[in-house]
Design an enzyme around this catalytic site. Structure first.
Site, PDB file in Angstrom:
ATOM      1  N   ARG A  70      17.621  -2.397  -3.321  1.00 55.36           N
ATOM      2  CA  ARG A  70      16.985  -1.097  -3.521  1.00 55.36           C
ATOM      3  C   ARG A  70      17.993  -0.148  -4.170  1.00 55.36           C
ATOM      4  NH1 ARG A  70      16.659   1.613   0.521  1.00 55.36           N
ATOM      5  NH2 ARG A  70      17.488   0.329   2.180  1.00 55.36           N
ATOM      6  N   TYR A 198      13.073  -6.328  -8.156  1.00 54.75           N
ATOM      7  CA  TYR A 198      13.592  -6.765  -6.864  1.00 54.75           C
ATOM      8  C   TYR A 198      12.928  -6.047  -5.687  1.00 54.75           C
ATOM      9  CZ  TYR A 198      16.784  -8.708  -3.511  1.00 54.75           C
ATOM     10  OH  TYR A 198      17.284  -9.415  -2.459  1.00 54.75           O
ATOM     11  N   LYS A 207       8.211  -0.636   1.100  1.00 52.87           N
ATOM     12  CA  LYS A 207       8.894   0.632   1.393  1.00 52.87           C
ATOM     13  C   LYS A 207       8.190   1.816   0.715  1.00 52.87           C
ATOM     14  CE  LYS A 207      12.264  -1.500   3.581  1.00 52.87           C
ATOM     15  NZ  LYS A 207      12.381  -1.438   5.036  1.00 52.87           N
ATOM     16  N   HIS A 227       9.937   2.995  10.371  1.00 57.10           N
ATOM     17  CA  HIS A 227      10.766   1.844   9.995  1.00 57.10           C
ATOM     18  C   HIS A 227      11.149   1.112  11.285  1.00 57.10           C
ATOM     19  CE1 HIS A 227      14.696   0.435   7.813  1.00 57.10           C
ATOM     20  NE2 HIS A 227      13.735  -0.444   7.686  1.00 57.10           N
ATOM     21  N   SER A 249      19.004  -0.495   8.190  1.00 59.49           N
ATOM     22  CA  SER A 249      19.117  -1.814   7.573  1.00 59.49           C
ATOM     23  C   SER A 249      20.424  -2.465   8.035  1.00 59.49           C
ATOM     24  CB  SER A 249      19.123  -1.675   6.055  1.00 59.49           C
ATOM     25  OG  SER A 249      18.063  -0.833   5.643  1.00 59.49           O
ATOM     26  N   CYS A 251      21.079  -4.141  10.873  1.00 56.70           N
ATOM     27  CA  CYS A 251      21.405  -4.077  12.309  1.00 56.70           C
ATOM     28  C   CYS A 251      20.675  -5.165  13.089  1.00 56.70           C
ATOM     29  CB  CYS A 251      21.060  -2.706  12.880  1.00 56.70           C
ATOM     30  SG  CYS A 251      22.249  -1.430  12.444  1.00 56.70           S
ATOM     31  N   ASP A 276       9.673  -4.928  10.549  1.00 57.89           N
ATOM     32  CA  ASP A 276      10.232  -3.881   9.687  1.00 57.89           C
ATOM     33  C   ASP A 276       9.467  -2.558   9.716  1.00 57.89           C
ATOM     34  OD1 ASP A 276      12.239  -3.138   7.811  1.00 57.89           O
ATOM     35  OD2 ASP A 276      10.813  -3.356   6.171  1.00 57.89           O
ATOM     36  N   ARG A 365      17.267 -13.003   0.000  1.00 67.42           N
ATOM     37  CA  ARG A 365      16.089 -12.838   0.880  1.00 67.42           C
ATOM     38  C   ARG A 365      15.223 -14.080   0.932  1.00 67.42           C
ATOM     39  NH1 ARG A 365      15.750  -7.832   3.666  1.00 67.42           N
ATOM     40  NH2 ARG A 365      17.516  -6.711   2.818  1.00 67.42           N
TER      41      ARG A 365
HETATM   42  O1  O2Y Z   1      16.978  -4.464  -1.123  1.00 66.01           O
HETATM   43  C1  O2Y Z   1      15.763  -4.597  -0.955  1.00 66.01           C
HETATM   44  O2  O2Y Z   1      14.934  -4.390  -1.835  1.00 66.01           O
HETATM   45  C2  O2Y Z   1      15.267  -5.037   0.325  1.00 66.01           C
HETATM   46  S1  O2Y Z   1      15.583  -3.877   1.556  1.00 66.01           S
HETATM   47  C3  O2Y Z   1      14.704  -4.342   2.956  1.00 66.01           C
HETATM   48  C4  O2Y Z   1      13.923  -5.473   2.929  1.00 66.01           C
HETATM   49  C5  O2Y Z   1      13.211  -5.835   4.053  1.00 66.01           C
HETATM   50  C6  O2Y Z   1      13.287  -5.044   5.161  1.00 66.01           C
HETATM   51  N1  O2Y Z   1      14.045  -3.927   5.177  1.00 66.01           N
HETATM   52  C7  O2Y Z   1      14.775  -3.579   4.121  1.00 66.01           C
HETATM   53  C8  O2Y Z   1      15.595  -2.331   4.272  1.00 66.01           C
HETATM   54  O3  O2Y Z   1      16.452  -2.008   3.457  1.00 66.01           O
HETATM   55  O4  O2Y Z   1      15.395  -1.630   5.275  1.00 66.01           O
HETATM   56 MN    MN Z   2      13.801  -2.282   6.543  1.00 67.37          MN
END
Ligand code: O2Y
Ligand code: MN
Length: 590
Positions: A70, A198, A207, A227, A249, A251, A276, A365
């Site tokens: 992200r 991604y 998200k 979340h 994220s 944890c 999540d 992932r």
């Molecule tokens: O980096 C990403 O696009 C994935 S981030 C993510 C994926 C699944 C669950 N939680 C998260 C997060 O960053 O909280």
């Molecule tokens: Mn998450």
């Protein structure tokens, strides 16, 4: 005759005029469609097949190396009023944002197929669920959305009935990070994302919709989009309590959601509802009822193993998509933390060389249907959701913060959630051990001003409400550089205390920061923990907490005049109790 799909058809036409695809494909969500997409991606090299003998129907996708996570600095909330986005979000005026991003979308799908993905977040017949439509030019996104959401004809039928949906427009563009934006227009229930293929940037149901847009909608409609994982804890007597838990994220949310109780807990069972995201709404009985809006897991691979999460590992040997993991010589997926096998090719497809860094990308992932999880709860499909007995907040704190404490009431619980913080790990930022406040683990995901979000949380405390108890946990306390608490399956011991507090069957001691278990209140049988370690895990360092509360005050003030007075008063109450001479500890039961 006018159909409730007219608005959708007009929007698809408008986007096709802007992006100029060669073809338009309306996704039906069928198995045949999924297989056809897989074939297409095998031809183009977007996917490679993993070992069909060990991992049937499993595929590997390697994303562009500049596109592996992200991008918070390129993620915007474009509300009409900047104040409504708050200091917790990057903001751009909607008109400017549309102009900027639409210029990038112009003609971007030439030579490509435009896929229309109708999807439902939540069980298809649930009043708590909400629908969306994602337009994308990425078959990888379509395949992942099929696993992660209820996608296709049933969702389209619900959209036709309701006439409303969240609009998500996505294109991989040319994957140039300089032309990458993830923009949210909450007042228009619209998302526009370009330049990344991604995860959270591209699977817009997750998200972008289920947290950023949904949190805005939830505030207007009187519910919560959080979340949080959701799990059910069933006792040997068959009583099940549902718990929602928010952690930043990295944890271990997925591990906790799929916990297998240790040998000291015969007859206990943990049921997974979600790992999540949690949508919660007050029911007619005053309790909060929750659904997981997702239908699959997009879990981080490194660290997932038989030891840390046997349920997750077991569901990954068929029908899964892996992104940016490494491969063994016989085409099995591989990542750091797996005790067996060794990497032959790294996440970029190069011959593995430790000099190039980890074999699997740290944010690599798996995408897999939740139905493949052995602990998946049948109640996850319940349209009414499940009643939440406890909300848990947690962070990664090496010092100060005890293993577990209970907020004294809802208002205190909101303060505990708002004050939540976590120390960064090397995998996340490169800067290790820096404390970042991350209220309710929603810093990257709340679609509006945190001050208004705190006020929204406080507003649930009404006379008719039967709200969950609120707790804070910290599995990451360290002494001499080592974790003190064993974690993983043994976190069950903390969950048992939490549920015991909910049904009034275990004790605690009152302190200014909240109620803590005494040693006799926790099942510590068989744990190799001495007095010094238990003092560390179950003690309150008042001087340290005075400093912590000074930091929390600064943080709350950073949201300015919108910060609810009630929250500041609650902060002052705890701060003053911490400063008062320590009274003899009082046991609190029930
Ligand atoms: O980096 C990403 O696009 C994935 S981030 C993510 C994926 C699944 C669950 N939680 C998260 C997060 O960053 O909280
Ligand atoms: Mn998450």
């Amino acid at each position: 005759m006018a159909s409730k799909l007219d608005a959708l058809n007009r929007w698809v036409d408008e986007i096709a005029r802007l992006t100029q695809p060669d073809r338009i494909h309306w996704c039906d969500g069928s198995e045949a469609e999924y297989q056809a997409l897989v074939e297409l991606m095998l031809d183009t090299g977007d996917l490679t097949e993993l070992n069909p003998a060990t991992h049937p129907n499993c595929y590997l996708h390697r994303s562009n190396p500049s596109d592996v996570a992200r991008v918070e600095h390129l993620t915007f909330v474009c509300s009409a009023n900047a104040e409504d986005a708050g200091p917790n979000n990057h903001w751009m005026a909607p008109e400017e944002a549309h102009r900027k991003i639409d210029a990038l979308f112009a003609g971007c799908m030439k030579g490509r197929t435009l896929y229309v993905i109708p999807y439902c977040m939540g069980p298809i017949d649930s009043p708590l669920a909400r629908c969306g439509v994602e337009i994308t030019d990425s078959p990888y996104v379509v395949a992942n959305m099929r696993i992660m959401t209820r996608m296709g004809e049933a969702a389209l039928a619900r959209i036709e009935r309701e006439g409303s949906f969240v609009k998500g427009l996505h294109s991989i563009g040319d994957l140039d990070p300089a032309k990458r934006f993830i923009m949210h227009f909450p007042e228009e229930l619209t998302i526009k994302s370009i330049g990344s293929g991604y995860g959270g940037n591209a699977l817009l149901g997750k998200k972008c919709h289920a947290l950023r847009i949904a949190s805005w909608q939830a505030r207007q409609e009187g519910w919560l989009a959080e979340h949080m994982l959701i799990l059910g804890l069933e006792s040997p007597q068959g009583e099940t309590h549902y718990v929602a838990a928010a952690f930043p994220s990295a944890c271990g949310k997925t591990n906790l959601a799929m916990l297998i109780p240790p040998a000291a807990y015969p007859g206990w069972k943990v049921w997974t509802i979600g790992d999540d995201i949690c949508w919660m709404q007050p029911g007619p009985d005053g309790r909060l009822w929750a659904i997981n809006p997702e239908a699959g897991f997009f879990g981080v691979a490194p660290g997932t193993s038989r030891n840390t999460n046997p349920n997750a590992l077991a569901m990954l040997d068929r029908d899964a998509i892996f992104t940016n993991v490494a491969e063994t010589a016989d085409q099995q997926p591989w990542w750091e933390g797996l005790p067996d096998g060794k990497p032959a090719r790294d996440w970029q497809g190069r011959d593995y060389d430790p000099a190039n860094g980890p074999a699997a990308h740290p944010n690599s992932r798996f995408t897999v249907s939740a139905r493949q999880c052995a602990s998946w709860s049948p109640r996850a499909e319940d349209p009414q959701g499940v009643p939440i007995s406890a909300i848990i907040f947690g962070g990664r704190r090496e010092s100060l913060v005890p293993l577990v404490f209970e907020a004294r009431d809802w208002k205190h619980g909101v303060l505990v959630g708002a004050a939540m913080g976590s120390e960064t790990t090397a995998a996340a930022t490169g800067a290790v051990g820096v404390l970042r406040r991350d209220s309710m683990a929603m810093k990257p995901f709340c679609g509006y001003n945190f001050a208004d979000y705190f006020a929204h949380w406080l507003s649930f405390d009404r006379p008719s409400a039967k709200l969950p108890k609120v707790f804070h946990v910290n599995w990451f306390r360290k002494a001499d550089g080592k974790f003190v608490w064993p974690g993983f399956g043994d976190n069950m011991r903390v969950l048992e205390w939490i549920v015991g507090r909910c049904n009034g069957s275990v004790g605690a001691v009152e302190t200014p920061i909240g109620n803590l278990p005494r040693r006799e209140d926790l099942n510590l049988a068989g744990l190799p923990l001495g007095d010094a370690q238990l003092d560390l895990l179950l003690g309150v360092d008042r001087e340290g907490w005075v400093r912590e509360y000074a930091g929390i005050a600064e943080y709350l003030d950073s949201f300015g005049a919108r910060t609810p007075v009630e929250l500041k008063e609650e902060h002052a109450r705890v701060r003053d109790e911490l400063a008062a001479p320590a009274a003899a500890p009082r046991a609190a039961v029930g």
